[in-house]
Design an enzyme around this catalytic site. Structure first.
Site, PDB file in Angstrom:
ATOM      1  N   GLU A 146       0.848  -1.191   0.000  1.00 22.67           N
ATOM      2  CA  GLU A 146       0.000   0.000   0.000  1.00 22.67           C
ATOM      3  C   GLU A 146       0.884   1.241   0.000  1.00 22.67           C
ATOM      4  OE1 GLU A 146      -2.828   2.754  -0.096  1.00 22.67           O
ATOM      5  OE2 GLU A 146      -3.192   0.596  -0.377  1.00 22.67           O
ATOM      6  N   GLU A 175       6.122   0.629  -8.404  1.00 24.21           N
ATOM      7  CA  GLU A 175       7.282   0.923  -9.231  1.00 24.21           C
ATOM      8  C   GLU A 175       8.581   0.904  -8.433  1.00 24.21           C
ATOM      9  OE1 GLU A 175       3.629   2.561 -11.064  1.00 24.21           O
ATOM     10  OE2 GLU A 175       4.465   2.463  -9.051  1.00 24.21           O
ATOM     11  N   GLU A 189      -7.450  -4.949  -6.436  1.00 19.03           N
ATOM     12  CA  GLU A 189      -8.703  -4.325  -6.866  1.00 19.03           C
ATOM     13  C   GLU A 189      -8.317  -2.979  -7.458  1.00 19.03           C
ATOM     14  OE1 GLU A 189     -10.987  -1.819  -7.401  1.00 19.03           O
ATOM     15  OE2 GLU A 189     -11.789  -1.712  -5.358  1.00 19.03           O
ATOM     16  N   GLU A 198      -8.075   6.316 -13.755  1.00 20.05           N
ATOM     17  CA  GLU A 198      -7.011   6.461 -12.760  1.00 20.05           C
ATOM     18  C   GLU A 198      -5.808   5.582 -13.071  1.00 20.05           C
ATOM     19  OE1 GLU A 198      -8.181   3.576  -8.949  1.00 20.05           O
ATOM     20  OE2 GLU A 198      -8.831   5.670  -8.979  1.00 20.05           O
TER      21      GLU A 198
END
Length: 431
Positions: A146, A175, A189, A198
């Site tokens: 996250e 990345e 998701e 997005e």
């Protein structure tokens, strides 16, 4: 396209096309999204004199973006991840039972096959999918990734649910991610409005290429964009017919303004009733999450041919998506998350794209056309969507919508009014 005596009188500035523009007359200059133009004269706020490959003409200033060193964050990460660091969006997503329950069922139905596997949950948010894995299966480990500040709260939730021996939280962008090793399953998701908005999917594909083992599983395994021609009486009455005679007064003068302001904007969180579908919906674009490449995301095209199944009023197209989850077992059942009008409602709902004016159609009419999704070459989370269509072989109609973030991002517009997803119609912008 004309040569202009002012074309060399000022130092030219380089701009990039944000969308396709088709010239209407010899004085205008056509260009495509991503083209680099030299702008010689900006004396008008609306129309600039520009050059492209030795050709000159007027171009709409709002279709261009200046290239410069120190370019503002093309991914808008501060606002994007900043909003995912608060509970507002997570409440919306976790409250979406069809969405969350589908992921739980995917884990549960594959629990035996997940035993001993290494799983990455990319964009894990509060870690609900990671916790499903730890609680419902027996994976060797789960990497909960996250990028937002929610990660520190996710670590606490992992401990609070007794899963710290299995789930490890990484606060980082895909990345920049460094993991102990490759994974057997990558679950995420990542889907946005109209599937791609997005473009979190790019991060998923980069993580796949770097961290997924050969033959590993992607969840979702594939995703489809679906379109249907539809009626939208309520929307049309509220936004257009209202101006005919409110309070007994003739306000019809404002209808042309209302058309530009309201019909040129897609309706997000639209709830399409099944009886308002004029035809059987069609899947127009399919993403195979194992084979699709990041470069494929720049332009995606799909065609459609609809047989009108009942007479009615053609107000526009409604779009939604479905995500498909292949089983880890060869003969195991696949599962689907469908955000369309024939399934239980999700927080995405559907997106309505209105025509400039409604069209009467009869049973048996044929609506043929295409949908084109073009990624913005500057702002990488934005896209334009163009529909082209004709009815029974008549003249082709075309309309474009440009979708972008403004200030603060929200996944759907019924949660906060601070998100604005705007768009343009090329034929209406400069009237």
């Amino acid at each position: 396209m004309l040569e202009n005596e002012n074309s060399e009188s000022h130092e030219a500035k380089e701009y990039v096309g944000l969308a396709d523009f088709v010239a209407e007359g010899d004085e205008q200059l056509s260009f495509s999204v991503g083209d680099k133009l030299k702008v010689h004269d900006m004396s008008s706020d609306v129309w600039w004199w520009a050059e492209l490959q030795g050709h000159f003409g007027y171009v709409p200033s709002s279709f261009l973006h200046q290239t410069a060193e120190g370019e503002e964050d093309a991914w808008q990460d501060d606002e994007y991840f900043g909003n995912y660091g608060t509970l507002r969006l997570h409440l919306e997503m976790l409250s979406d039972k069809p969405r969350t329950e589908t992921y739980r069922q995917v884990i549960l139905s594959n629990s035996a096959a997940l035993r001993g596997k290494v799983v990455m949950d990319l964009g894990c948010g509060t870690g609900v999918i990671s916790l499903f894995c730890a609680r419902l299966a027996q994976p060797a480990t789960v990497y909960a990734v996250e990028a937002s500040s929610m990660a520190k709260h996710t670590e606490e939730l992992v401990r609070q649910n007794g899963c710290e021996g299995v789930v490890t939280v990484f606060q980082d962008r895909a990345e920049n991610l460094t993991l102990p090793g490759k994974v057997d399953v990558l679950v995420s998701e990542w889907m946005g409005n109209c599937l791609l908005f997005e473009y979190m999917v790019e991060s998923v594909l980069l993580a796949r290429d770097r961290w997924l083992k050969e033959g590993g599983m992607m969840w979702p395994s594939s995703a489809c964009l679906t379109v249907v021609p539809c009626q939208a009486f309520s929307d049309y009455r509220q936004k257009m017919e209202f101006w005919e005679k409110p309070y007994g007064l003739d306000f019809s003068y404002l209808q042309s303004l209302a058309q530009k302001e309201f019909l040129s904007k897609p309706t997000f969180s639209h709830h399409l009733l099944p009886e308002d579908c004029l035809s059987t919906p069609a899947d127009v674009i399919t993403l195979d999450m194992v084979t699709i490449q990041v470069s494929d995301l720049e332009r995606l095209n799909g065609g459609f041919s609809f047989n009108v199944e009942k007479s009615g009023i053609f107000h526009g197209f409604t779009v939604w998506f479905s995500a498909h989850f292949q089983s880890l077992e060869e003969d195991g059942p696949s599962l689907e998350l469908n955000t369309g009008p024939f399934s239980e409602i999700t927080h995405w709902k559907q997106t309505l794209f209105m025509l400039d004016a409604p069209v009467t159609v009869e049973e048996g009419d044929i609506i043929v056309g295409s949908i084109h999704l073009q990624r913005n070459p500057i702002w990488r989370r934005h896209l334009s969507i163009t529909f082209s269509w004709n009815i029974n072989g008549t003249e082709v109609s075309k309309v474009s919508f440009y979708m972008y973030h403004f200030l603060i991002y929200s996944k759907s517009n019924h949660i906060t009014c601070f998100s604005v997803l705007l768009q343009f119609r090329q034929l209406l912008c400069f009237i």
